[in-house]
Write an enzyme that holds these catalytic residues in place. Structure first.
Site, mmCIF file in Angstrom:
data_model
loop_
_atom_site.group_PDB
_atom_site.id
_atom_site.type_symbol
_atom_site.label_atom_id
_atom_site.label_comp_id
_atom_site.label_asym_id
_atom_site.label_seq_id
_atom_site.Cartn_x
_atom_site.Cartn_y
_atom_site.Cartn_z
ATOM 1 N N THR A 91 48.244 47.677 34.331
ATOM 2 C CA THR A 91 47.764 49.020 34.094
ATOM 3 C C THR A 91 48.889 49.976 34.415
ATOM 4 O OG1 THR A 91 45.774 50.330 34.306
ATOM 5 C CG2 THR A 91 46.878 49.791 36.337
ATOM 6 N N ASN A 94 37.577 49.222 43.965
ATOM 7 C CA ASN A 94 37.194 48.709 42.666
ATOM 8 C C ASN A 94 35.695 48.543 42.471
ATOM 9 O OD1 ASN A 94 39.624 48.402 41.063
ATOM 10 N ND2 ASN A 94 40.296 47.264 42.863
ATOM 11 N N SER A 117 32.950 56.045 39.789
ATOM 12 C CA SER A 117 32.076 57.066 40.363
ATOM 13 C C SER A 117 32.899 58.241 40.926
ATOM 14 C CB SER A 117 31.205 56.485 41.474
ATOM 15 O OG SER A 117 31.248 55.091 41.525
ATOM 16 N N LYS A 152 53.731 54.172 37.540
ATOM 17 C CA LYS A 152 52.435 54.159 38.212
ATOM 18 C C LYS A 152 51.909 52.733 38.154
ATOM 19 C CE LYS A 152 48.789 54.071 37.014
ATOM 20 N NZ LYS A 152 47.527 53.500 36.578
ATOM 21 N N THR A 172 47.082 57.205 39.219
ATOM 22 C CA THR A 172 45.614 57.105 39.228
ATOM 23 C C THR A 172 45.169 56.799 40.661
ATOM 24 O OG1 THR A 172 45.788 54.797 38.483
ATOM 25 C CG2 THR A 172 45.314 56.458 36.817
ATOM 26 N N GLU A 191 46.253 48.308 44.977
ATOM 27 C CA GLU A 191 44.987 48.848 45.484
ATOM 28 C C GLU A 191 44.558 48.166 46.781
ATOM 29 O OE1 GLU A 191 43.098 50.671 41.407
ATOM 30 O OE2 GLU A 191 42.509 48.676 42.036
#
Lengths: 400, 400
Positions: A187, A395, A400, A176, A150, A273
């Site tokens: 996640t 985040n 979007s 992932k 992702t 991230e």
């Protein structure tokens, strides 16, 4: 043990594919299938979150019998919190995959990762499953990996081989990670394949042992998601004498699986991230396992520690503060803290250390923080990453 | 009840001062004294962190007898984790203040906030205490507030008056917050003053009641610091009939104190490091108090929720996910979630809501998130703020 190419398709008798079916934007791969040529023994570890994705719920039911042929995963949509449709859609994904692979739907596992609360676009999913089954190949491991990513920036795959009584046994893995990562499970999705001949109960035991020390020792932001899982399929194609007791062969197998999981777990932390650094938090001298875990997980979760490391600032007071509110039992006046090899806090008070040397050390991409409580003899460690502007950026605009 | 000017010096018989003595850069105020003309009954609530700042430890000893005349606070240096010197220095701060105020050192409380692990510059502190005592004035509340600020952007002070059996009673308060803020207590310092005539035990009870619902319901980053405290001094100068039982006057007094603490607590969340929005998380229908607290505190701590709000993204899946791993017992299939008045999740599944309206609502500076578990009848709420680029910036370079 040797590192070999091929990821989840390195073990004999496994094929995989990853295709783009339009769930993710820009024609990025978003549907993966990993399958064994014959039924494999299978085991899984799942999120402890009370809220569970619909696809995950179906997998938890299907894996109960201990066998699986294939696993189908879509990225871009978590298939979570959409009501009854979500369960029905996940069921249909296993049924269609089973029909095309000519196996029982009960032997197909399914998972999804991505945005929560949006229904799957089933026409896309259906065409994706058909394309993926057509594309299945023994070189497809990397495509499958790409299709489960992702916000991951780096693909995460590895494979190793070991020799068990003259036979070569292979273990491959893909994962992932990225955000919403914290024990237990996040996640993240991990898929391990092996051609080892091993009993279901020992495969299960090996997986739980490895996950505890690897995937459950990664924290990106302290959030645990609703879709997290690690699956392992063992198809026995290596023809080794079956591993049915905890003997030398079993321990060799666990070591290899641990290596695979450690590699993937560290990569997940490194690729958290917005991460610019991989941080390993170690604790020694804890009174018991629970205290050791409290210390490493609390320090790993502290936004203040993580922003300080991002800023390359040896602000050990924040580390000590996090240890202090971790809930672990210890004497602050005995605590030592090291950043790399530099002792920054001795017996709970500032040590005389060279700030310039510490600054230099913090410029590196991999940072080790060691905490010694000098109470007992239990150790633990966890991997995390720093907290950067990009974490906020990623985040703040994820949907979007 | 009326809001009045003057902060901690609004109540009769209180003076305060704030001066710059060189601990903070750029000649910013960094030493505050708040004192009562006569000995006051006093109570305090302290950090639950195992690691405690040296100044705080001295205050915890000094407040045991239930009385205090003054409190001296420096900002810029937490006087924590520096070994024996830290305790000695804090003691000396109380002794010097006591000598100048001609009272007992036991009746002086002391606290510090700022960087951990650096010894106090005592020559500066000494000259600061002398200047502050010289500057004490019944208009000095705002100067004292300014001198306890660290990364705070807004001063936090308020005062109210109420009438108790014909006499006017005043309660004033100042606070500092910003980062490292989480129940129970944080890097925060709060000082309340009142001229009420009230017994020590009821003052103590009122303070604990108010702190639980206000300062312990603020979370900026989930970190609790080693210096956190709220003090209250009541000097009886209002000449009201002593409050000695839990009667109507007591409840009126608690209501006023609650108002003061709520005002300061919300301001702390609003002014959290890098905050652009104040977020109130409410839970209804929880099975018990513990579950209610778990839900609001877990959602308030989630970096994923906080970055989504910063990005003005109605990503309710992250809210639901945090509720799911909070440890609270509830049925995900009954859960409703509102952003403002917009129902975004009904019975655990996406509700049909107007994304544009939600986006509009999230542009506001104050956001309310409501979660209804529909299990029991217990409610709770917490205040937090969003997570922005500036949080990372401020905390990546705090010591530089």
């Amino acid at each position: 043990m040797n590192i070999i190419d091929g990821g989840v398709t390195a073990p004999k008798g496994f094929k995989a594919a990853g295709v783009a079916c339009g769930i993710k934007k820009n024609n990025r791969k978003d549907l993966a299938i990993v399958c064994s040529e014959d039924t494999a023994v299978a085991s899984g570890v799942f999120t402890t979150n009370v809220v569970k994705g619909h696809s995950l719920q179906v997998s938890m039911e299907h894996i109960k019998n201990g066998f699986a042929r294939a696993i189908v995963i879509n990225s871009g949509n978590a298939n979570a919190c959409v009501g009854e449709t979500g369960y029905k859609d996940a069921k249909e994904m296993t049924e269609l995959t089973a029909e095309l692979l000519q196996c029982d739907a009960q032997d197909v596992l399914v998972n999804a990762t991505g945005v929560i609360g949006t229904k799957l676009n089933m026409p896309s999913i259906r065409s994706g499953i058909r394309s993926a089954v057509n594309a299945l190949s023994s070189q497809g491991g990397s495509d499958a990996e790409e299709a489960i990513m992702t916000t991951d920036l780096m693909p995460k795959e590895i494979a190793v081989d070991i020799e068990l009584q003259g036979e070569t046994v292979r273990i491959g893995g893909i994962a992932k990670g990225s955000g919403m990562i914290h024990p237990n499970m996040a996640t993240m999705i991990g898929i391990l394949t092996t051609d080892a001949n091993i009993s279901r109960s020992l495969l299960d035991k090996a997986l739980k042992q490895c996950v505890k020390k690897t995937f459950n020792r990664v924290s990106v932001d302290g959030d645990t998601s609703v879709c997290d899982s690690v699956f392992v399929l063992a198809n026995g194609f290596a023809d080794n004498d079956a591993i049915v007791k905890e003997d030398y062969e079993y321990s060799k197998f666990v070591d290899a699986m641990m290596f695979v999981c450690t590699y993937l777990a560290k990569l997940m932390a490194k690729d958290g991230e917005g991460a610019t650094k991989l941080i390993e938090i170690q604790v020694d001298g804890a009174g018991d396992e629970s205290d050791a875990y409290k210390v490493v997980s609390t320090v790993a979760k502290s936004p203040l520690v993580k922003t300080a490391i991002f800023g390359e600032d040896a602000n050990w007071g924040r580390i000590f503060t996090a240890v202090g509110y971790s809930g672990a039992s210890f004497d602050p006046n005995l605590t030592d803290i090291y950043i790399g090899d530099i002792l920054v806090c001795r017996n709970g008070a500032a040590a005389n250390f060279d700030e310039a040397a510490a600054k230099e050390l913090l410029k590196k991409k991999e940072i080790i923080i060691k905490i010694n409580l000098k109470k007992g003899n239990v150790s633990d460690r966890i991997w995390t990453c720093d907290f950067s502007y990009d974490y906020v950026k990623i985040n703040g605009s994820y949907r979007s």
